[in-house]
Motif scaffolding. Structure first.
Motif, PDB file in Angstrom:
ATOM      1  N   ARG A   1       0.842  -1.196   0.000  1.00 28.53           N
ATOM      2  CA  ARG A   1       0.000   0.000   0.000  1.00 28.53           C
ATOM      3  C   ARG A   1       0.876   1.243   0.000  1.00 28.53           C
ATOM      4  N   MET A   2       0.308   2.357  -0.398  1.00 26.52           N
ATOM      5  CA  MET A   2       0.895   3.643  -0.064  1.00 26.52           C
ATOM      6  C   MET A   2       0.474   3.970   1.372  1.00 26.52           C
ATOM      7  N   THR A   3       1.254   4.754   2.059  1.00 28.87           N
ATOM      8  CA  THR A   3       0.982   5.049   3.459  1.00 28.87           C
ATOM      9  C   THR A   3      -0.476   5.434   3.696  1.00 28.87           C
ATOM     10  N   ARG A   4      -0.997   4.991   4.831  1.00 26.41           N
ATOM     11  CA  ARG A   4      -2.371   5.340   5.188  1.00 26.41           C
ATOM     12  C   ARG A   4      -2.474   6.761   5.724  1.00 26.41           C
ATOM     13  N   PHE A   5      -1.369   7.393   6.001  1.00 25.62           N
ATOM     14  CA  PHE A   5      -1.424   8.778   6.474  1.00 25.62           C
ATOM     15  C   PHE A   5      -1.954   9.687   5.366  1.00 25.62           C
ATOM     16  N   THR A   6      -2.858  10.582   5.750  1.00 22.67           N
ATOM     17  CA  THR A   6      -3.295  11.613   4.812  1.00 22.67           C
ATOM     18  C   THR A   6      -2.141  12.589   4.598  1.00 22.67           C
ATOM     19  N   ARG A   7      -2.290  13.484   3.627  1.00 26.05           N
ATOM     20  CA  ARG A   7      -1.233  14.477   3.418  1.00 26.05           C
ATOM     21  C   ARG A   7      -1.074  15.374   4.633  1.00 26.05           C
ATOM     22  N   ASP A   8      -2.187  15.751   5.253  1.00 30.05           N
ATOM     23  CA  ASP A   8      -2.088  16.549   6.475  1.00 30.05           C
ATOM     24  C   ASP A   8      -1.287  15.810   7.544  1.00 30.05           C
ATOM     25  N   GLU A   9      -1.568  14.530   7.701  1.00 27.72           N
ATOM     26  CA  GLU A   9      -0.859  13.743   8.718  1.00 27.72           C
ATOM     27  C   GLU A   9       0.615  13.575   8.364  1.00 27.72           C
ATOM     28  N   GLN A  10       0.929  13.499   7.082  1.00 28.08           N
ATOM     29  CA  GLN A  10       2.329  13.402   6.682  1.00 28.08           C
ATOM     30  C   GLN A  10       3.082  14.695   7.000  1.00 28.08           C
ATOM     31  N   TYR A  11       2.434  15.837   6.817  1.00 24.80           N
ATOM     32  CA  TYR A  11       3.057  17.103   7.229  1.00 24.80           C
ATOM     33  C   TYR A  11       3.261  17.137   8.741  1.00 24.80           C
TER      34      TYR A  11
ATOM     35  N   HIS B   1      -5.590  17.348  12.057  1.00 21.49           N
ATOM     36  CA  HIS B   1      -4.534  16.360  11.844  1.00 21.49           C
ATOM     37  C   HIS B   1      -3.345  16.939  11.080  1.00 21.49           C
ATOM     38  N   GLY B   2      -3.369  18.239  10.843  1.00 23.70           N
ATOM     39  CA  GLY B   2      -2.329  18.861  10.040  1.00 23.70           C
ATOM     40  C   GLY B   2      -1.347  19.662  10.869  1.00 23.70           C
ATOM     41  N   ALA B   3      -0.393  20.295  10.165  1.00 21.07           N
ATOM     42  CA  ALA B   3       0.665  21.066  10.806  1.00 21.07           C
ATOM     43  C   ALA B   3       1.042  22.240   9.926  1.00 21.07           C
ATOM     44  N   ARG B   4       1.536  23.288  10.560  1.00 18.60           N
ATOM     45  CA  ARG B   4       2.161  24.420   9.883  1.00 18.60           C
ATOM     46  C   ARG B   4       3.541  24.611  10.498  1.00 18.60           C
ATOM     47  N   LEU B   5       4.501  25.006   9.683  1.00 15.33           N
ATOM     48  CA  LEU B   5       5.874  25.134  10.150  1.00 15.33           C
ATOM     49  C   LEU B   5       6.443  26.449   9.629  1.00 15.33           C
ATOM     50  N   PHE B   6       6.973  27.260  10.551  1.00 16.99           N
ATOM     51  CA  PHE B   6       7.390  28.613  10.196  1.00 16.99           C
ATOM     52  C   PHE B   6       8.792  28.918  10.709  1.00 16.99           C
ATOM     53  N   ARG B   7       9.476  29.796   9.967  1.00 16.12           N
ATOM     54  CA  ARG B   7      10.674  30.475  10.442  1.00 16.12           C
ATOM     55  C   ARG B   7      10.297  31.940  10.666  1.00 16.12           C
TER      56      ARG B   7
END
Length: 616
Positions: A316-326, A604-610
């Motif tokens: 399979r491809m990972t069961r994680f959604t794109r949000d979860e992968q981030y 289930h998502g993430a944001r990442l900032f500098r």
């Protein structure tokens, strides 16, 4: 000072002294400082998530070729062959312990099975494969099990550099419950240290750069950790040491940091949101111990194509959604966990590759400091870190909100918490379902996370007094599990349904946290079953605590919003005035940010900032 600062100071002092006193008190002052061998978190590929114990040489080379072409320039360089490379006839979805074809040398040391690794023929071992990696500018690693092979003990094979044999150094005490290839090596016995010395001399002669030692972290085998450390330092080669699996006892944080480059903080991690969510607590617990050359390891990245011939799940491809992968990549990176990709690299899609090659994210992972949780407000979480060169701040925001479930007191039936100590490791289920049109079978973790919570609904029967039918023969409407896949008439690990030593033909194997929903046929008035802890969980040293519940009405609360604001004041980051904010995943830059910063974050998502202080 707070506890976080004290722990960081203590670990810093410990590692700072390693260059002069060595990583173990018993070693000479001239011992190498192994922390220098991996000053930044190791990054690479490991065969476990896609090939389990059956990977072959051609597959390893294919992944190495991809890494050299697509990832090496971004800092990825380790290629690691995981478990049981010494078994010629191992099997996917579980280990062959019935008639394993072991490849072992005259001194009781496993060597590569030549039918799987043809270049090892003629006694060459892994040297040709390591040479292949080195020619591409990559590094080569292997997995081993702690201890001495059972077959070496049985044959009383001699130990190189000692008059002792394997039968003189072993104990059955502490043998892994999940794989029985090895016995414990008893520290202090004549030949014990020499055995480990001979192992790592062999690996050094092959050109091995990285060794993952399994069954070492939980429970923590301190004497063997020390013997392994000494053996590596005597080998003459800079071999990075990874201990596995976790959670390593945090009480041993100082000890493991003085002996290993990386150590596991969790059990095996798969593409499960439940397991990913647990990492917020785990990473927060371990962040004080992040140091150059010594890294808490949040485990592999189950991304890309998984399960080709793995222990868990299908191709399979990972069961994680794109949000979860981030979320996964953002948390691992700001926590500075080692990054070991678990998927089949040649099968990567463009999105997966983009996660692994983002320059801004990898630069943070490589060199940031003061990595820590800033706050957690229910399931809205913020992490921060510093750029020591520029004074910029890194900020990761996470939305770990989930759809909540009804409390236990609203269930039609609930068990007590079932553990390994529960009589029969099970409890009888008997529920009146008269008039119900729905049935929800729910398993919740028992308060100690979901590790090894292998749960079984055994002999599940619907009846109406005159007629009965196995629920396991009926299709469910939906089914979720915190680990693995809900399976009819098999355990979640794919094995037989076994509870307290008894095998069951009918049942449903799952894993907390789990929900299985059925549309009930008309006329049934009773549901009966046995709710039990499967043998796969009961056999482990830790984990295996859960509660079973039955609902006849929808237990799901309304979904939270798809996106929510996660506000952070710049003062919380130690910043004042106007700042520039750069989104590290998208590259978008916003100037003139002052006071409060409150971006939306998807569930289930993430944001990442500098965040950079504005120029005067």
């Amino acid at each position: 000072m707070n506890n976080h600062t004290l722990a960081r100071l203590a670990t810093s002092l410990l590692l700072g002294s390693a260059a002069t006193i060595g990583p173990a008190a018993s070693q000479k002052a001239t011992s190498p400082d192994f922390h220098q061998w991996a000053l930044t978190p190791p990054m690479g590929w490991n065969s476990w998530d896609c090939y389990g114990p059956t990977v072959v040489e051609a597959e390893v080379k294919a992944n190495a070729d991809y890494m050299a072409k697509n990832l090496k320039s971004s800092g990825w360089d380790y290629v690691v062959v995981d478990i049981r490379w010494y078994v010629g006839n191992d099997t996917a979805h579980g280990y062959n312990e019935k008639n394993p074809d072991f490849a072992i040398d005259a001194y009781g040391r496993f060597v590569p099975a030549v039918n799987r690794f043809p270049s090892a023929a003629g006694g060459k071992g892994f040297k040709p494969l390591a040479d292949y990696m080195h020619a591409k500018g990559l590094k080569f690693g292997i997995h081993i099990m702690r201890g001495v092979p059972v077959v070496a003990v049985q044959r009383k094979l001699p130990i190189l550099g000692s008059k002792a044999t394997a039968a003189d150094i072993y104990s059955k005490e502490g043998q892994a419950g999940w794989l029985h290839d090895m016995y414990t090596v008893v520290a202090g016995r004549p030949g014990a240290q020499e055995y480990y010395n001979s192992l790592f001399k062999l690996y050094a002669s092959w050109g091995v750069d990285f060794v993952k030692v399994d069954d070492l972290s939980s429970p923590y085998h301190k004497p063997e950790v020390e013997m392994i450390r000494k053996a590596i330092d005597l080998s003459g080669r800079k071999i990075v040491l990874s201990t596995s699996p976790g959670e390593t006892p945090i009480a041993e944080a100082k000890h493991v940091a003085a002996h290993a480059n990386m150590w596991r903080t969790v059990g095996d991690f798969w593409d499960s949101w439940e397991q990913l969510k647990e990492h917020f607590d785990v990473c927060n617990r371990w962040s004080a111990y992040i140091q150059p050359g010594a890294f808490p390891d949040a485990d592999m990245l189950p991304l890309g194509r998984l399960g080709i011939r793995a222990e868990r799940g299908d191709d399979r491809m990972t069961r994680f959604t794109r949000d979860e992968q981030y979320t996964l990549m953002s948390l691992w990176s700001i926590f500075r966990s080692p990054l070991m990709f678990g998927g089949d690299l040649p099968s990567n899609d463009a999105f997966t590759l983009s996660l692994l090659t983002n320059k801004d994210v990898l630069a943070m992972h490589h060199s940031s400091t003061s990595n820590r949780q800033l706050f957690r407000k229910d399931n809205l979480i913020a992490w921060t870190a510093d750029d020591p060169k520029t004074g910029d701040k890194f900020l990761a925001l996470f939305n770990a909100q989930d759809q909540e479930l009804a409390p236990v007191n609203e269930a039609a039936w609930s068990s007590s918490v079932i553990t390994r100590q529960t009589p029969g490791q099970s409890q009888a289920v008997n529920v009146d379902i008269t008039g119900a049109t729905k049935l929800y079978l729910n398993v919740r973790e028992g308060g100690d996370d979901i590790a090894w919570d292998h749960a079984d609904w055994l002999n599940p029967v619907l009846s109406n007094g005159s007629k009965s039918v196995f629920l396991s023969s009926m299709p469910w409407k939906t089914a979720t599990a915190g680990w693995g896949t809900v399976t009819a008439n098999r355990s979640v690990s794919g094995a037989d349904l076994i509870v307290a030593g008894k095998k069951y033909d009918q049942g449903i194997g799952t894993h907390s946290n789990s929900m299985i929903e059925y549309d009930l046929p008309a006329g049934f008035t009773r549901f009966q079953a046995t709710a039990g802890l499967d043998n796969a969980g009961a056999a482990q040293n830790t984990g295996g605590t859960m509660q079973f519940l039955v609902f006849t009405k929808n237990p799901f609360r309304p979904l939270p919003a798809d996106s929510v604001k996660v506000p952070v004041t710049l003062a919380q980051l130690g910043l004042t005035g106007s700042c520039t904010v750069r989104d590290m995943w998208t590259g978008k830059t916003t100037s003139g940010v002052a006071g409060e910063f409150a971006p939306y974050v998807r569930r289930h998502g993430a944001r990442l900032f500098r965040i950079s202080k504005g120029k005067k």
